[in-house]
Design a protein around this motif. Structure first.
Motif, PDB file in Angstrom:
ATOM      1  N   SER A 216       0.830  -1.204   0.000  1.00 56.32           N
ATOM      2  CA  SER A 216       0.000   0.000   0.000  1.00 56.32           C
ATOM      3  C   SER A 216       0.866   1.256   0.000  1.00 56.32           C
ATOM      4  N   VAL A 217       2.017   1.193   0.689  1.00 57.41           N
ATOM      5  CA  VAL A 217       2.958   2.322   0.659  1.00 57.41           C
ATOM      6  C   VAL A 217       3.496   2.505  -0.753  1.00 57.41           C
ATOM      7  N   HIS A 218       3.861   1.397  -1.387  1.00 58.78           N
ATOM      8  CA  HIS A 218       4.344   1.441  -2.770  1.00 58.78           C
ATOM      9  C   HIS A 218       3.321   2.105  -3.682  1.00 58.78           C
ATOM     10  N   ASP A 219       2.055   1.693  -3.573  1.00 60.63           N
ATOM     11  CA  ASP A 219       1.016   2.221  -4.450  1.00 60.63           C
ATOM     12  C   ASP A 219       0.838   3.725  -4.261  1.00 60.63           C
ATOM     13  N   ALA A 220       0.834   4.163  -3.004  1.00 61.09           N
ATOM     14  CA  ALA A 220       0.672   5.593  -2.736  1.00 61.09           C
ATOM     15  C   ALA A 220       1.850   6.390  -3.290  1.00 61.09           C
ATOM     16  N   LEU A 221       3.052   5.838  -3.173  1.00 61.41           N
ATOM     17  CA  LEU A 221       4.236   6.529  -3.692  1.00 61.41           C
ATOM     18  C   LEU A 221       4.242   6.564  -5.218  1.00 61.41           C
ATOM     19  N   VAL A 222       3.763   5.488  -5.859  1.00 62.47           N
ATOM     20  CA  VAL A 222       3.698   5.463  -7.316  1.00 62.47           C
ATOM     21  C   VAL A 222       2.729   6.524  -7.824  1.00 62.47           C
ATOM     22  N   VAL A 223       1.599   6.694  -7.125  1.00 65.25           N
ATOM     23  CA  VAL A 223       0.670   7.764  -7.498  1.00 65.25           C
ATOM     24  C   VAL A 223       1.355   9.119  -7.384  1.00 65.25           C
ATOM     25  N   ARG A 224       2.152   9.309  -6.322  1.00 64.43           N
ATOM     26  CA  ARG A 224       2.878  10.565  -6.159  1.00 64.43           C
ATOM     27  C   ARG A 224       3.911  10.758  -7.286  1.00 64.43           C
ATOM     28  N   VAL A 225       4.560   9.678  -7.683  1.00 69.29           N
ATOM     29  CA  VAL A 225       5.523   9.756  -8.783  1.00 69.29           C
ATOM     30  C   VAL A 225       4.832  10.166 -10.077  1.00 69.29           C
ATOM     31  N   GLU A 226       3.632   9.641 -10.306  1.00 72.04           N
ATOM     32  CA  GLU A 226       2.887  10.031 -11.498  1.00 72.04           C
ATOM     33  C   GLU A 226       2.561  11.520 -11.474  1.00 72.04           C
ATOM     34  N   GLU A 227       2.255  12.044 -10.293  1.00 70.09           N
ATOM     35  CA  GLU A 227       2.012  13.479 -10.172  1.00 70.09           C
ATOM     36  C   GLU A 227       3.282  14.274 -10.463  1.00 70.09           C
ATOM     37  N   LEU A 228       4.418  13.739 -10.041  1.00 69.90           N
ATOM     38  CA  LEU A 228       5.692  14.425 -10.253  1.00 69.90           C
ATOM     39  C   LEU A 228       6.077  14.454 -11.722  1.00 69.90           C
ATOM     40  N   THR A 229       5.868  13.342 -12.404  1.00 67.98           N
ATOM     41  CA  THR A 229       6.346  13.221 -13.779  1.00 67.98           C
ATOM     42  C   THR A 229       5.299  13.585 -14.814  1.00 67.98           C
ATOM     43  N   GLY A 230       4.010  13.510 -14.442  1.00 65.74           N
ATOM     44  CA  GLY A 230       2.955  13.719 -15.425  1.00 65.74           C
ATOM     45  C   GLY A 230       2.932  12.641 -16.482  1.00 65.74           C
ATOM     46  N   ARG A 231       3.540  11.497 -16.180  1.00 68.03           N
ATOM     47  CA  ARG A 231       3.690  10.436 -17.164  1.00 68.03           C
ATOM     48  C   ARG A 231       2.536   9.437 -17.037  1.00 68.03           C
ATOM     49  N   PRO A 232       1.955   8.999 -18.134  1.00 64.93           N
ATOM     50  CA  PRO A 232       0.867   8.021 -18.052  1.00 64.93           C
ATOM     51  C   PRO A 232       1.356   6.683 -17.549  1.00 64.93           C
ATOM     52  N   HIS A 233       0.453   5.939 -16.940  1.00 64.41           N
ATOM     53  CA  HIS A 233       0.773   4.621 -16.393  1.00 64.41           C
ATOM     54  C   HIS A 233       0.174   3.555 -17.282  1.00 64.41           C
ATOM     55  N   GLY A 234       0.931   2.478 -17.464  1.00 65.37           N
ATOM     56  CA  GLY A 234       0.502   1.451 -18.405  1.00 65.37           C
ATOM     57  C   GLY A 234      -0.411   0.401 -17.859  1.00 65.37           C
ATOM     58  N   GLY A 235      -0.621   0.305 -16.546  1.00 62.32           N
ATOM     59  CA  GLY A 235      -1.465  -0.750 -16.014  1.00 62.32           C
ATOM     60  C   GLY A 235      -1.406  -0.817 -14.518  1.00 62.32           C
ATOM     61  N   GLU A 236      -2.155  -1.750 -13.963  1.00 62.41           N
ATOM     62  CA  GLU A 236      -2.177  -1.940 -12.525  1.00 62.41           C
ATOM     63  C   GLU A 236      -1.179  -3.031 -12.159  1.00 62.41           C
ATOM     64  N   THR A 237      -1.582  -3.982 -11.338  1.00 62.94           N
ATOM     65  CA  THR A 237      -0.683  -5.082 -11.021  1.00 62.94           C
ATOM     66  C   THR A 237      -0.750  -6.133 -12.101  1.00 62.94           C
ATOM     67  N   ALA A 238       0.330  -6.882 -12.236  1.00 64.84           N
ATOM     68  CA  ALA A 238       0.424  -7.869 -13.301  1.00 64.84           C
ATOM     69  C   ALA A 238       0.295  -9.269 -12.739  1.00 64.84           C
ATOM     70  N   PRO A 239      -0.501 -10.122 -13.368  1.00 67.11           N
ATOM     71  CA  PRO A 239      -0.607 -11.502 -12.896  1.00 67.11           C
ATOM     72  C   PRO A 239       0.632 -12.295 -13.279  1.00 67.11           C
TER      73      PRO A 239
END
Length: 506
Positions: free
Chosen positions: A112-135
């Motif tokens: 959950s810490v990882h996920d929250a930080l990744v959202v913050r990174v997206e805000e920092l970079t403005g870069r689109p994300h390719g997906g959620e978790t991978a099976p």
């Protein structure tokens, strides 16, 4: 608190930016508090403290820490199982299933810490994300070996880090030896082998002055979950064709192994958006091969390294790619392309490149390493502050902090520069970083703050603009110290191959 990957926000409209911290000092994504993050880490720390003394005869403070840990997941699907496991562990009666539940809860909290930080990174970079978790793909494992590994890890948890001795640690040897021939178990075997080596070097635990509490708990919980059927399966793989534009090389060196990981932008031939990918090679090495000498061992195994050294792109055809963005490199599927400047790639292609998904067990703050491009910053050097006694430990390969601390100020926001991660196997130095005006780096999160690990910088040398790369010696070097290290490594490899040949002939 979010127990599973949060819903990603839609990328903002308009052109993407390489880095977008807040507009003024003291504001913006770099310094804004993330709701629930401190509470999640405090709960993880509580469990980690309980492991120090062991769970065979827990003290009252350990029982209280386990209760605090269980309360942190009370609102999650793990609540009932973790509450039972914490109660049993506090009473000194935890079975293997209970310890697995505790390891799962700890992993979920850090996820959950990882996920929250990744959202913050997206805000920092403005870069689109390719997906959620991978099976992960399905596969079969040897249940008896997994059970044996789980039994040893359970013994470790009951003994505690302060109770380890050589007899306890040696219990892993037969398990690791039996696992290594099995490709599907090699990942877990390598983890157990390295973990046991660290513990053995620290025996007896009762004499330890400083216990790497966070690190050993990380290794223990990850290994415990990897003993579950299906956890060691590899992520699903597809094939890709297109142009690979390298950004930089991240080098990791250990006494007995070395790894080079190339971060790059892939421009697919089918016209789909570019994406961030990685390609890595790891090799065993003698402890006498150090510094630039590691390229002697790494270079023959991946043609991409030669392309990086020459400043070229690579054209790849039907190259296997995992959903996490890792190319399973094969020289048969690649050929050298046109010249490609890493800084041109960073300025033009990196801002619109999408990130890949994350395998559930890899959702950990320490695994965040996002390529970013920085320019227009100011550099400040300051003496290091005293590290708080309760701060998370750095892992041994991170290097010990020392010397002055460099900080980039980007649009009014401070960003610590992790110069300890700059490899000695290249021409990039902290002095070059300090004098730089542009930087390609990996955005990381460590000990409560974001920082950047430089992969390459643009600076001025004798009134000329030059680019200096951490992997600048991958194709060879004219530097005297680097050349000496390369020659020593070549001589050492020749001698070792000759000795190995004699042993095989016998």
């Amino acid at each position: 608190m979010q127990w599973f990957p949060p819903t990603r926000r839609t990328a903002p409209g308009g052109p993407a930016h390489t880095f977008r911290p807040g507009p003024a000092e003291g504001t913006g994504p770099l310094v804004e508090e993330i709701t629930g993050l401190d509470e999640a880490l405090a709960a993880v720390d509580a469990f980690d403290r309980a492991l120090v003394g062991g769970l065979l005869r827990p003290r009252p403070d350990q029982a209280a820490a386990l209760t605090e840990f269980a309360q942190a997941v009370a609102g999650s699907p793990l609540a009932a199982r973790v509450a039972e496991a914490a109660e049993k562990a506090a009473a000194g009666a935890a079975a293997e299933d209970h310890l697995v539940a505790l390891a799962a809860a700890r992993t979920a909290l850090l996820g959950s810490v990882h996920d929250a930080l990744v959202v913050r990174v997206e805000e920092l970079t403005g870069r689109p994300h390719g997906g959620e978790t991978a099976p992960a793909s399905a596969g079969a494992q040897a249940a008896n070996l997994l059970a044996a590994a789980r039994s040893w890890l359970a013994d470790l948890a009951r003994t505690g880090w302060q109770g380890i001795d050589h007899d306890v640690v040696a219990g892993s040897a037969q398990v690791v030896s039996a696992m290594l021939p099995e490709p599907s178990l090699r990942r877990l075997a390598t983890l157990l082998d390295g973990f046991a080596a660290e513990l053995a070097a620290s025996c007896p635990g009762a004499a330890l002055e400083n216990v790497p509490v966070r690190r050993w708990a990380d290794l223990w919980s990850r290994a415990m979950l990897l003993t579950l059927p299906g956890a060691t399966d590899t992520p699903a793989v597809a094939t890709v064709t297109g142009r690979l534009l390298p950004l930089g090389v991240d080098v990791h060196e250990h006494a007995t192994a070395a790894q080079a990981q190339v971060h790059a932008v892939l421009e697919p031939a089918d016209g789909t958006p570019p994406r961030l990918v990685r390609a890595g090679v790891a090799v065993p090495k003698p402890d006498t091969v150090v510094g630039a000498g590691v390229w002697q061992l790494l270079r023959p195994h991946m043609s991409l390294l030669a392309a990086v050294g020459e400043g070229r792109s690579m054209d790849i055809t039907d190259m296997p790619l995992t959903v996490e963005g890792d190319l399973i490199w094969s020289d048969e599927h690649a050929r050298p392309g046109e010249p490609a400047d890493a800084f041109a790639t960073a300025r033009v292609a990196l801002p619109t490149a999408t990130a890949s998904a994350t395998v559930p067990l890899d959702r950990h703050p320490a695994r965040i390493a996002v390529p970013v491009f920085l320019e227009g910053y100011t550099v400040r050097k300051a003496e290091p502050q005293t590290t708080p006694t309760d701060a998370p430990e750095r892992s041994p390969q991170d290097g010990a902090p020392g010397g002055d601390v460099l900080t980039f100020t980007v649009a009014g926001q401070p960003l610590v520069v992790d110069t300890d991660r700059i490899p000695v196997a290249g021409p990039l130095t902290p002095e070059a970083v300090e004098a730089s005006g542009a930087c390609i780096g990996l955005l990381r999160w460590d000990a409560g703050t974001f920082g950047v690990q430089p992969l390459a910088v643009e600076t001025t040398v004798r009134k000329k603009a030059v680019a200096i790369h951490a992997g600048g010696w991958v194709g060879g070097t004219a530097d005297k110290a680097g050349a000496r290290a390369e020659k020593a490594a070549a001589d050492a490899v020749v001698v070792l191959r000759e000795r190995a040949g004699r042993l095989l002939r016998k």
